[in-house]
Design an enzyme around this catalytic site. Structure first.
Site, PDB file in Angstrom:
ATOM      1  N   SER A   1      74.143  -3.717 -91.836  1.00 57.70           N
ATOM      2  CA  SER A   1      74.859  -4.863 -92.278  1.00 57.70           C
ATOM      3  C   SER A   1      74.293  -5.469 -93.549  1.00 57.70           C
ATOM      4  O   SER A   1      73.051  -5.306 -93.678  1.00 57.70           O
ATOM      5  CB  SER A   1      74.976  -6.020 -91.288  1.00 57.70           C
TER       6      SER A   1
ATOM      7  N   TYR B   1      70.303 -11.236 -85.006  1.00 58.24           N
ATOM      8  CA  TYR B   1      71.270 -10.206 -85.499  1.00 58.24           C
ATOM      9  C   TYR B   1      70.647  -9.584 -86.716  1.00 58.24           C
ATOM     10  O   TYR B   1      70.637  -8.521 -87.147  1.00 58.24           O
ATOM     11  CB  TYR B   1      72.662 -10.952 -85.705  1.00 58.24           C
TER      12      TYR B   1
HETATM   13  N1  LIG Z   1      82.718  -7.077 -88.476  1.00 58.25           N
HETATM   14  C1  LIG Z   1      81.828  -7.226 -89.598  1.00 58.25           C
HETATM   15  O1  LIG Z   1      81.996  -8.326 -90.198  1.00 58.25           O
HETATM   16  C2  LIG Z   1      80.342  -6.586 -89.674  1.00 58.25           C
HETATM   17  C3  LIG Z   1      79.937  -6.800 -90.850  1.00 58.25           C
HETATM   18  C4  LIG Z   1      78.428  -6.053 -91.008  1.00 58.25           C
HETATM   19  C5  LIG Z   1      78.263  -5.455 -89.989  1.00 58.25           C
HETATM   20  N2  LIG Z   1      78.931  -4.762 -88.689  1.00 58.25           N
HETATM   21  C6  LIG Z   1      78.351  -4.007 -87.777  1.00 58.25           C
HETATM   22  O2  LIG Z   1      79.548  -2.971 -87.750  1.00 58.25           O
HETATM   23  C7  LIG Z   1      79.421  -2.624 -86.344  1.00 58.25           C
HETATM   24  C8  LIG Z   1      80.860  -2.440 -85.613  1.00 58.25           C
HETATM   25  O3  LIG Z   1      81.250  -3.756 -85.584  1.00 58.25           O
HETATM   26  P1  LIG Z   1      82.678  -4.317 -85.503  1.00 58.25           P
HETATM   27  O4  LIG Z   1      82.833  -5.152 -86.486  1.00 58.25           O
HETATM   28  O5  LIG Z   1      83.544  -3.007 -85.657  1.00 58.25           O
HETATM   29  O6  LIG Z   1      82.864  -4.844 -84.111  1.00 58.25           O
HETATM   30  P2  LIG Z   1      84.146  -4.724 -82.904  1.00 58.25           P
HETATM   31  O7  LIG Z   1      83.436  -5.760 -81.943  1.00 58.25           O
HETATM   32  O8  LIG Z   1      85.226  -4.560 -83.038  1.00 58.25           O
HETATM   33  O9  LIG Z   1      83.427  -3.181 -82.059  1.00 58.25           O
HETATM   34  C9  LIG Z   1      82.199  -3.103 -81.818  1.00 58.25           C
HETATM   35  C10 LIG Z   1      82.321  -2.014 -80.618  1.00 58.25           C
HETATM   36  O10 LIG Z   1      81.009  -1.840 -79.924  1.00 58.25           O
HETATM   37  C11 LIG Z   1      81.237  -1.773 -78.561  1.00 58.25           C
HETATM   38  N3  LIG Z   1      79.997  -2.009 -77.965  1.00 58.25           N
HETATM   39  C12 LIG Z   1      79.305  -3.318 -77.827  1.00 58.25           C
HETATM   40  N4  LIG Z   1      78.164  -3.053 -77.176  1.00 58.25           N
HETATM   41  C13 LIG Z   1      77.900  -1.908 -77.028  1.00 58.25           C
HETATM   42  C14 LIG Z   1      76.844  -1.060 -76.174  1.00 58.25           C
HETATM   43  N5  LIG Z   1      75.808  -1.703 -75.750  1.00 58.25           N
HETATM   44  N6  LIG Z   1      77.245   0.285 -76.270  1.00 58.25           N
HETATM   45  C15 LIG Z   1      78.173   0.939 -76.664  1.00 58.25           C
HETATM   46  N7  LIG Z   1      78.972   0.134 -77.379  1.00 58.25           N
HETATM   47  C16 LIG Z   1      78.884  -0.956 -77.332  1.00 58.25           C
HETATM   48  C17 LIG Z   1      82.332  -2.856 -78.231  1.00 58.25           C
HETATM   49  O11 LIG Z   1      82.694  -2.579 -76.911  1.00 58.25           O
HETATM   50  C18 LIG Z   1      83.283  -2.576 -79.529  1.00 58.25           C
HETATM   51  O12 LIG Z   1      83.827  -1.508 -79.065  1.00 58.25           O
HETATM   52  C19 LIG Z   1      78.388  -3.237 -85.564  1.00 58.25           C
HETATM   53  O13 LIG Z   1      77.188  -2.801 -85.678  1.00 58.25           O
HETATM   54  C20 LIG Z   1      78.274  -4.608 -86.416  1.00 58.25           C
HETATM   55  O14 LIG Z   1      77.034  -5.159 -86.311  1.00 58.25           O
HETATM   56  C21 LIG Z   1      80.040  -5.477 -88.739  1.00 58.25           C
END
Ligand SMILES: NC(=O)c1ccc[n+]([C@@H]2O[C@H](COP(=O)([O-])OP(=O)(O)OC[C@H]3O[C@@H](n4cnc5c(N)ncnc54)[C@H](O)[C@@H]3O)[C@@H](O)[C@H]2O)c1
Length: 252
Positions: free
Chosen positions: A141, A156
Site C-alpha cells: 500500500s 496497517y
Molecule cells: N482498497 C484500498 O484502498 C487499498 C489500498 C492499498 C492497499 N490495499 C490492499 O489491497 C489488498 C486487497 O484489498 P481490497 O481493497 O481488494 O479489499 P477487499 O476487502 O475487497 O478484499 C480482500 C479480500 O481478502 C480476503 N481476506 C481477508 N483476510 C484473509 C485471510 N486471512 N486469508 C485469505 N484471505 C483473506 C477477504 O475475504 C477479501 O476477499 C489488501 O492487501 C489491502 O491492504 C487496498
C-alpha cells in the site's frame, strides 16, 4: 495465443476487490487460476463467475495467517492446476480506527497482512525454486511508504512497511534463481475495504477522492493491471520493486 496460455496463477484474497480483478485479468488472458480466500462464499462465487466465460478457475480455501493452511493451499493449486507460475499475495485487512493501539487488533493485522505474506512466499518459493522460474507480486500500500495516508491505522501502516521489506529480501535472495518478487502499492481503491467509509457521506467520499491529485479513487482493475504487468515477462528485469499506483498521491 493468449499471453498467459498454459500458465498458472494463484491469487490470495481473490474473492473480492483487487484480488478478484486480478484473477479476472489472468483468466481473460489465458491462465489457469486459483482463487484463494478465507471467505468461502465470496471465493466460490468469484470462481464460478469467471468460469462462466470459459476460463479454468478453481477456489481454494486459504486463511493466509495459518501456515499449515497456506502450505495446503499452494500444494492443492499445484496438484490441481499443474504448477505455479505466478502468485499475487494480496489478501489483507484493515483494523477499525477505534482499535488504533489495541494489542489484539495489532497482532491480527500483522498475522494476516505481514505473516500471511511470509507464509505464502515460503510455500510458493519452494515450488518455484524446484521449477527454476516464477514471479510473485505482494500487495502492499502507499501506507507502506508513508504514515500520513492512514495515520489512525498504525498496525496497517506497519504491516505494509513490512511487506515492502519482505519483498526486497525475497527478491534479492532469489534474483539468480529465475524468480522475481515485487510489490504493488495501491492508493485508495474502490473495494469493500473503503466502500463503507465512502458511503458514509459526501464529505467522507471527497476526503478519500482528494487524497489523489487526480481527484478520484482507483478502480480495482487499475491495480490489477499493474500486478499482471509485474508478474509478466514484460517486467523481466524488474525485481524488488515497489510499484506505486496512486493517482499521484505520494508525489505531493
Ligand atoms: N482498497 C484500498 O484502498 C487499498 C489500498 C492499498 C492497499 N490495499 C490492499 O489491497 C489488498 C486487497 O484489498 P481490497 O481493497 O481488494 O479489499 P477487499 O476487502 O475487497 O478484499 C480482500 C479480500 O481478502 C480476503 N481476506 C481477508 N483476510 C484473509 C485471510 N486471512 N486469508 C485469505 N484471505 C483473506 C477477504 O475475504 C477479501 O476477499 C489488501 O492487501 C489491502 O491492504 C487496498
Amino acid at each position: 495465443m493468449k499471453e498467459f496460455e498454459g500458465k498458472v496463477a494463484l491469487i490470495t484474497g481473490g474473492g473480492n476487490g483487487i484480488g478478484l480483478a486480478t484473477a479476472r485479468l489472468f483468466a481473460e488472458r489465458g491462465a489457469r487460476v486459483a482463487i484463494a480466500d478465507v471467505n468461502r462464499e465470496a471465493g466460490e462465487q468469484a470462481a464460478e463467475l469467471l468460469r462462466q466465460s470459459g476460463a479454468e478457475v478453481m477456489f481454494v480455501y486459504g486463511d493466509v495467517s495459518d501456515k499449515a493452511v497456506v502450505e495446503q493451499m499452494v500444494a492443492e493449486t499445484v496438484a490441481k492446476l499443474g504448477g505455479l507460475d505466478y502468485a499475487a499475495n494480496n489478501a489483507g485487512i484493515t483494523h477499525p480506527k477505534d482499535a488504533e493501539w489495541d494489542d489484539d487488533a495489532f497482532q491480527r493485522t500483522l498475522d494476516i497482512n505481514l505473516s500471511g505474506v511470509m507464509h505464502c512466499l515460503k510455500a510458493e518459493l519452494r515450488h518455484m525454486l524446484a521449477a527454476g522460474k516464477g514471479s510473485i507480486v505482494n500487495t502492499a500500500s502507499i501506507g507502506g511508504l508513508i504514515a500520513s495516508v492512514v495515520p489512525s491505522l498504525p498496525a496497517y501502516t506497519a504491516s505494509k512497511h513490512g511487506v515492502i521489506g519482505l519483498t526486497k529480501v525475497a527478491a534479492l535472495r532469489h534474483a539468480r534463481d529465475g524468480i522475481r518478487v515485487n510489490a504493488v502499492l495501491p492508493g485508495v481503491t474502490f473495494t469493500n475495504m473503503v466502500k463503507d467509509v465512502m458511503e458514509l457521506g459526501e464529505e467522507e467520499r471527497k476526503v478519500l477522492e482528494n487524497m489523489a491529485p487526480m481527484g478520484r479513487v482507483a478502480r480495482p482493475e487499475e491495480i490489477a493491471e499493474a500486478i499482471i504487468w509485474l508478474c509478466s515477462d514484460k517486467a523481466s528485469f524488474v525485481t524488488g520493486h515497489s510499484l506505486v499506483v496512486d493517482g499521484g498521491a505520494i508525489a505531493q
